[in-house]
Write a protein that holds these residues in place. Structure first.
Motif, PDB file in Angstrom:
ATOM      1  N   ASP A   1      -2.541  11.432 -58.591  1.00 42.34           N
ATOM      2  CA  ASP A   1      -2.776  10.101 -59.142  1.00 42.34           C
ATOM      3  C   ASP A   1      -2.995  10.160 -60.646  1.00 42.34           C
ATOM      4  OD1 ASP A   1      -5.381  11.030 -59.147  1.00 42.34           O
ATOM      5  OD2 ASP A   1      -6.140   9.545 -57.746  1.00 42.34           O
TER       6      ASP A   1
ATOM      7  N   GLY B   1      -9.197   2.958 -47.448  1.00 46.43           N
ATOM      8  CA  GLY B   1      -8.841   4.124 -48.232  1.00 46.43           C
ATOM      9  C   GLY B   1      -7.686   4.905 -47.655  1.00 46.43           C
TER      10      GLY B   1
ATOM     11  N   ARG C   1      -9.218  10.230 -53.243  1.00 43.71           N
ATOM     12  CA  ARG C   1     -10.126   9.794 -54.301  1.00 43.71           C
ATOM     13  C   ARG C   1     -11.232   8.910 -53.727  1.00 43.71           C
ATOM     14  NH1 ARG C   1     -10.555  10.161 -59.429  1.00 43.71           N
ATOM     15  NH2 ARG C   1      -8.551  11.223 -59.594  1.00 43.71           N
TER      16      ARG C   1
ATOM     17  N   ASN D   1     -10.331   1.974 -58.640  1.00 41.78           N
ATOM     18  CA  ASN D   1     -10.502   3.084 -59.576  1.00 41.78           C
ATOM     19  C   ASN D   1      -9.582   3.004 -60.786  1.00 41.78           C
ATOM     20  OD1 ASN D   1     -12.529   4.628 -58.145  1.00 41.78           O
ATOM     21  ND2 ASN D   1     -10.939   5.123 -56.651  1.00 41.78           N
TER      22      ASN D   1
ATOM     23  N   TYR E   1      -6.194   3.540 -60.881  1.00 38.74           N
ATOM     24  CA  TYR E   1      -5.243   4.645 -60.847  1.00 38.74           C
ATOM     25  C   TYR E   1      -3.939   4.185 -60.202  1.00 38.74           C
ATOM     26  CZ  TYR E   1      -8.471   8.452 -62.095  1.00 38.74           C
ATOM     27  OH  TYR E   1      -9.324   9.283 -62.769  1.00 38.74           O
TER      28      TYR E   1
ATOM     29  N   PRO F   1      -6.372   1.070 -52.023  1.00 38.81           N
ATOM     30  CA  PRO F   1      -4.928   0.854 -52.162  1.00 38.81           C
ATOM     31  C   PRO F   1      -4.580  -0.613 -51.945  1.00 38.81           C
ATOM     32  CG  PRO F   1      -5.437   1.875 -50.047  1.00 38.81           C
ATOM     33  CD  PRO F   1      -6.719   1.830 -50.819  1.00 38.81           C
TER      34      PRO F   1
ATOM     35  N   ASP G   1      -4.298   1.959 -56.871  1.00 38.53           N
ATOM     36  CA  ASP G   1      -5.714   2.072 -56.499  1.00 38.53           C
ATOM     37  C   ASP G   1      -6.453   1.105 -57.414  1.00 38.53           C
ATOM     38  OD1 ASP G   1      -8.375   2.674 -56.110  1.00 38.53           O
ATOM     39  OD2 ASP G   1      -8.152   4.836 -56.389  1.00 38.53           O
TER      40      ASP G   1
ATOM     41  N   GLY H   1      -1.289   5.932 -57.733  1.00 41.20           N
ATOM     42  CA  GLY H   1      -1.230   7.100 -56.863  1.00 41.20           C
ATOM     43  C   GLY H   1       0.165   7.367 -56.341  1.00 41.20           C
TER      44      GLY H   1
ATOM     45  N   ASN I   1     -11.465   4.719 -53.159  1.00 41.16           N
ATOM     46  CA  ASN I   1     -10.140   4.198 -53.493  1.00 41.16           C
ATOM     47  C   ASN I   1      -9.868   2.901 -52.739  1.00 41.16           C
ATOM     48  OD1 ASN I   1      -8.144   4.655 -51.093  1.00 41.16           O
ATOM     49  ND2 ASN I   1      -9.348   6.548 -51.194  1.00 41.16           N
TER      50      ASN I   1
END
Length: 328
Positions: free
Chosen positions: A75, A319, A37, A60, A62, A42, A57, A64, A40
């Motif tokens: 995700d 990322g 993505r 964004n 999310y 993390p 994430d 994942g 991203n």
């Protein structure tokens, strides 16, 4: 109040994280998995019983999921956009819990259905930080409100506790082998030990005034290992005696951050300002450094997969997720 949403997993062509290059040719290396993505970020990882890895994430918004055997990444968008998922943990029942730091909530993702249920928190805990699940409750820290709290998974009631020391900045949190919950108090030179029966906290003062513990882990013998982010040390507290030992990190201006206890018997942590991992052997008191391939990577948190003898790292800023295979 609970807000529920069932969403399909987002899986697009190319959503496969294949192992990238390793940092060095020796026995200990960091293998990277590039997440697909765009933009991203993390923040934290959590390992499921089947060896797959969940991660937040944060940028964004999310949650994942990486299958390291295939590289497949799926995700899930959080029901509240921009909730800023921060910490994450897998509960004994397989549910994936995370903190929505920017929205003042906890979330639970059902890995079978993809359904996410959100639990808004009261005003005293509007910036939940790191979660753990212990004895039927989700425990979490709130670094910005000098508090920690619980969500009872039987009654669904929330309770908030204040840290006695003002500006303590409750940060990392773990459940110890001693059946207490430990919290790193980043804003001061203290560690907190919480009695899960009533939520009361006892503070342990570290001898150096400038100590700033950020993350921590508890060994099988009850030793509390912590990263002193402010001074650049790895520390160890024996809560039975109050004795504190510490070892200077290999690099100047190291910024020790995420920490884990490996199945190889070593204490692993990240030097957040040098793009490398450090492995400390408590028996020999020797340290080994391992470069992270892609810079600038900050490992804010990591988790040990004890079954498969692996460490999983969230490589914030690159990322990627990172994996270290441990000797055993």
């Amino acid at each position: 109040m609970r807000v529920s949403l069932v969403v399909p997993a987002i899986l697009t062509a190319g959503s496969v994280a294949l192992p990238d290059h390793a940092a060095q040719t020796g026995a200990t290396v960091v293998v990277e998995y590039v997440l697909p993505r765009p933009e991203n970020f993390p923040h934290d990882p959590a390992v499921a019983a089947d060896g797959t890895v969940w991660y937040t994430d944060q940028r964004n918004s999310y949650i994942g999921h990486l299958d390291p055997a295939t590289g497949k990444v799926v995700d899930y968008p959080t029901p509240t956009p921009g909730s800023g998922p921060h910490g994450i943990t897998v509960a004994p029942d397989g549910g994936v819990w995370y903190t929505g730091q920017a929205a003042g909530l906890l979330g639970r993702l059902d890995p079978k259905s993809g359904k996410i249920v959100e639990y808004p928190l009261p005003d005293g805990a509007k910036n939940p930080h790191t979660p753990i699940v212990y004895r039927g409750k989700v425990w979490f820290t709130d670094a910005n409100n000098n508090s920690y709290g619980t969500l009872d998974l039987n009654t669904w009631k929330t309770r908030i506790y204040q840290v006695p020391t003002p500006g303590a900045v409750p940060y990392g949190i773990v459940a110890g082998s001693d059946h207490f919950i430990w919290i790193a108090l980043l804003g001061t030179n203290k560690l907190g030990r919480v009695n899960p029966a009533d939520g009361s906290i006892r503070e342990f003062v570290l001898p150096a005034d400038g100590a700033r513990p950020r993350r921590l882990q508890v060994g099988a013998d009850g030793t509390v290992w912590y990263t002193d982010y402010g001074r650049g040390y790895l520390g160890a507290l024996d809560p039975r005696t109050g004795r504190v030992r510490e070892w200077r990190s290999p690099s100047p201006n190291a910024g020790p951050y995420g920490i884990a206890i490996g199945t190889d018997g070593r204490i692993w942590y990240c030097e957040s300002r040098t793009n490398q991992m450090v492995a400390f052997d408590p028996k020999t008191e020797k340290m080994e450094t391992v470069k992270i391939p892609t810079a600038p990577a900050i490992v804010r948190n990591m988790e040990t997969d004890s079954t498969r003898h692996r460490l999983w790292l969230a490589l914030s800023g690159t990322g990627r997720l990172g994996k270290i295979e441990l000797e055993h």
